[in-house]
Design a protein around this motif. Sequence first.
Motif, PDB file in Angstrom:
ATOM      1  N   PRO A  26      52.275  44.152  37.962  1.00 17.39           N
ATOM      2  CA  PRO A  26      53.061  43.833  36.900  1.00 17.39           C
ATOM      3  C   PRO A  26      52.081  42.937  35.904  1.00 17.39           C
ATOM      4  O   PRO A  26      51.331  42.200  36.595  1.00 17.39           O
ATOM      5  N   LYS A  27      52.032  43.093  34.858  1.00 18.20           N
ATOM      6  CA  LYS A  27      51.367  42.534  33.893  1.00 18.20           C
ATOM      7  C   LYS A  27      51.429  41.004  33.873  1.00 18.20           C
ATOM      8  O   LYS A  27      50.109  40.306  33.864  1.00 18.20           O
ATOM      9  N   ASP A  28      52.402  40.418  33.961  1.00 25.44           N
ATOM     10  CA  ASP A  28      52.414  38.973  33.916  1.00 25.44           C
ATOM     11  C   ASP A  28      51.778  38.354  35.342  1.00 25.44           C
ATOM     12  O   ASP A  28      51.050  37.395  35.239  1.00 25.44           O
ATOM     13  N   LEU A  29      52.037  39.102  36.500  1.00 23.64           N
ATOM     14  CA  LEU A  29      51.281  38.916  37.941  1.00 23.64           C
ATOM     15  C   LEU A  29      49.686  39.102  37.596  1.00 23.64           C
ATOM     16  O   LEU A  29      49.175  38.265  38.118  1.00 23.64           O
ATOM     17  N   TRP A  30      49.482  40.137  36.814  1.00 25.42           N
ATOM     18  CA  TRP A  30      48.117  40.361  36.809  1.00 25.42           C
ATOM     19  C   TRP A  30      47.427  39.249  35.929  1.00 25.42           C
ATOM     20  O   TRP A  30      46.305  38.813  36.296  1.00 25.42           O
ATOM     21  N   TYR A  31      47.800  38.921  34.769  1.00 27.41           N
ATOM     22  CA  TYR A  31      47.343  37.650  33.894  1.00 27.41           C
ATOM     23  C   TYR A  31      47.136  36.514  34.886  1.00 27.41           C
ATOM     24  O   TYR A  31      46.367  35.719  34.867  1.00 27.41           O
ATOM     25  N   ALA A  32      48.160  36.298  35.809  1.00 31.13           N
ATOM     26  CA  ALA A  32      48.163  35.049  36.815  1.00 31.13           C
ATOM     27  C   ALA A  32      47.211  35.121  37.574  1.00 31.13           C
ATOM     28  O   ALA A  32      46.444  34.348  37.939  1.00 31.13           O
ATOM     29  N   VAL A  33      46.908  36.277  38.105  1.00 29.36           N
ATOM     30  CA  VAL A  33      45.764  36.604  39.295  1.00 29.36           C
ATOM     31  C   VAL A  33      44.691  36.448  38.481  1.00 29.36           C
ATOM     32  O   VAL A  33      43.595  35.809  39.476  1.00 29.36           O
ATOM     33  N   HIS A  34      44.201  37.014  37.447  1.00 25.61           N
ATOM     34  CA  HIS A  34      43.034  36.711  36.541  1.00 25.61           C
ATOM     35  C   HIS A  34      42.836  35.179  36.361  1.00 25.61           C
ATOM     36  O   HIS A  34      41.731  34.894  36.152  1.00 25.61           O
ATOM     37  N   SER A  35      43.689  34.419  36.373  1.00 18.51           N
ATOM     38  CA  SER A  35      43.355  33.142  36.080  1.00 18.51           C
ATOM     39  C   SER A  35      42.583  32.355  37.067  1.00 18.51           C
ATOM     40  O   SER A  35      42.082  31.157  36.740  1.00 18.51           O
ATOM     41  N   PHE A  36      42.357  32.790  38.364  1.00 21.66           N
ATOM     42  CA  PHE A  36      41.770  32.379  39.202  1.00 21.66           C
ATOM     43  C   PHE A  36      40.927  33.225  40.266  1.00 21.66           C
ATOM     44  O   PHE A  36      40.240  32.520  41.244  1.00 21.66           O
ATOM     45  N   LEU A  37      40.948  34.366  40.072  1.00 22.02           N
ATOM     46  CA  LEU A  37      40.058  35.233  40.883  1.00 22.02           C
ATOM     47  C   LEU A  37      39.105  36.227  39.785  1.00 22.02           C
ATOM     48  O   LEU A  37      39.701  36.679  38.912  1.00 22.02           O
ATOM     49  N   THR A  38      38.062  36.749  39.884  1.00 27.35           N
ATOM     50  CA  THR A  38      37.394  37.552  39.315  1.00 27.35           C
ATOM     51  C   THR A  38      37.680  38.956  40.088  1.00 27.35           C
ATOM     52  O   THR A  38      37.248  39.071  41.158  1.00 27.35           O
ATOM     53  N   LEU A  39      37.736  39.810  39.094  1.00 25.14           N
ATOM     54  CA  LEU A  39      38.324  41.129  39.397  1.00 25.14           C
ATOM     55  C   LEU A  39      37.405  42.128  38.823  1.00 25.14           C
ATOM     56  O   LEU A  39      37.106  42.172  37.640  1.00 25.14           O
ATOM     57  N   PRO A  40      36.654  43.032  39.541  1.00 23.61           N
ATOM     58  CA  PRO A  40      35.617  44.032  38.856  1.00 23.61           C
ATOM     59  C   PRO A  40      36.416  45.226  38.221  1.00 23.61           C
ATOM     60  O   PRO A  40      37.602  45.771  38.594  1.00 23.61           O
ATOM     61  N   ALA A  41      35.753  45.413  37.124  1.00 24.68           N
ATOM     62  CA  ALA A  41      36.383  46.471  36.361  1.00 24.68           C
ATOM     63  C   ALA A  41      35.220  47.767  36.175  1.00 24.68           C
ATOM     64  O   ALA A  41      34.093  47.293  36.275  1.00 24.68           O
ATOM     65  N   ASP A 108      32.277  34.520  29.055  1.00 20.28           N
ATOM     66  CA  ASP A 108      32.923  34.292  27.947  1.00 20.28           C
ATOM     67  C   ASP A 108      34.320  35.199  27.774  1.00 20.28           C
ATOM     68  O   ASP A 108      34.755  35.390  26.588  1.00 20.28           O
ATOM     69  N   HIS A 109      34.787  36.085  28.678  1.00 15.49           N
ATOM     70  CA  HIS A 109      35.908  36.682  28.578  1.00 15.49           C
ATOM     71  C   HIS A 109      37.256  35.718  28.231  1.00 15.49           C
ATOM     72  O   HIS A 109      37.088  34.852  28.772  1.00 15.49           O
ATOM     73  N   PRO A 110      38.107  36.278  27.383  1.00 19.54           N
ATOM     74  CA  PRO A 110      39.301  35.571  26.997  1.00 19.54           C
ATOM     75  C   PRO A 110      40.129  34.906  28.029  1.00 19.54           C
ATOM     76  O   PRO A 110      40.903  34.015  27.876  1.00 19.54           O
ATOM     77  N   TYR A 111      40.429  35.698  29.124  1.00 15.50           N
ATOM     78  CA  TYR A 111      41.443  35.426  30.099  1.00 15.50           C
ATOM     79  C   TYR A 111      41.089  35.834  31.525  1.00 15.50           C
ATOM     80  O   TYR A 111      41.658  35.281  32.283  1.00 15.50           O
ATOM     81  N   THR A 112      39.684  35.628  31.798  1.00 18.56           N
ATOM     82  CA  THR A 112      39.187  35.918  33.063  1.00 18.56           C
ATOM     83  C   THR A 112      37.781  35.674  33.212  1.00 18.56           C
ATOM     84  O   THR A 112      36.995  35.539  31.953  1.00 18.56           O
ATOM     85  N   SER A 113      37.250  35.720  34.369  1.00 21.22           N
ATOM     86  CA  SER A 113      35.671  35.861  34.480  1.00 21.22           C
ATOM     87  C   SER A 113      35.578  37.329  35.030  1.00 21.22           C
ATOM     88  O   SER A 113      35.436  37.504  36.113  1.00 21.22           O
ATOM     89  N   GLY A 114      35.457  38.105  34.157  1.00 22.26           N
ATOM     90  CA  GLY A 114      35.351  39.376  34.352  1.00 22.26           C
ATOM     91  C   GLY A 114      34.171  40.132  34.798  1.00 22.26           C
ATOM     92  O   GLY A 114      32.864  39.729  34.642  1.00 22.26           O
ATOM     93  N   VAL A 115      34.009  41.287  35.940  1.00 12.09           N
ATOM     94  CA  VAL A 115      32.833  41.723  36.138  1.00 12.09           C
ATOM     95  C   VAL A 115      32.959  43.057  35.757  1.00 12.09           C
ATOM     96  O   VAL A 115      33.666  43.851  36.006  1.00 12.09           O
ATOM     97  N   SER A 116      32.171  43.558  34.676  1.00 12.12           N
ATOM     98  CA  SER A 116      31.979  45.164  34.390  1.00 12.12           C
ATOM     99  C   SER A 116      30.730  45.854  35.362  1.00 12.12           C
ATOM    100  O   SER A 116      29.711  45.493  35.190  1.00 12.12           O
ATOM    101  N   ILE A 117      31.227  47.163  35.824  1.00 11.14           N
ATOM    102  CA  ILE A 117      30.424  48.005  36.057  1.00 11.14           C
ATOM    103  C   ILE A 117      30.602  49.025  35.381  1.00 11.14           C
ATOM    104  O   ILE A 117      31.300  50.048  35.269  1.00 11.14           O
TER     105      ILE A 117
END
Length: 163
Positions: A26-41, A108-117
């Motif tokens: 669910p989106k609200d949980l997804w954003y919460a997880v992003h606040s402390f974990l880096t997820l690859p995309a 500098d991602h607005p809601y996470t520390s993202g990793v783009s592959i």
Amino acid sequence: NQGEIKTFVSLAQKIRQENLFIPNLPKDLWYAVHSFLTLPAVEVLMTRSGRDFLLVWRKDKYFKGWEIPGGYIGYKESLEHACQRVAKREVALDPKFQKVITAEVWLDHPYTSGVSIVCLCQVKGEPTSGKFFTRIPSSFEMIPHHSGFLKKFLELSSTWEVE
């Protein structure tokens, strides 16, 4: 405290039991997880000829502009499968995975520390949304980092071998 940790672990186990992984999270949980974990995309850089690339328009509260179609990699999902899932969902094309072009952390991602592959994939046919380009127009509104991914693709495009 220990009670909160126990509750968190219990909730994490429930996520696993109910198969609430990406893309079912669910989106609200997804954003919460992003606040402390880096997820690859995966950024699915689709080409027909090895010289063109597909972009889609995005407009939401975080970004506005052209972007490479992309999405997060699901639990125990391969790069190839993630690319196929994202391409089918966003543009209704069936990509053939070719190679990884680059990977980058977005500090500098607005809601996470993202990793783009960034994955190069060959496609055939016309997308249901978006447009193929052969160059980046100078007056282009584009998602940050994606223009850099495309510049790298275009620099190396003379070396691509697509079937």
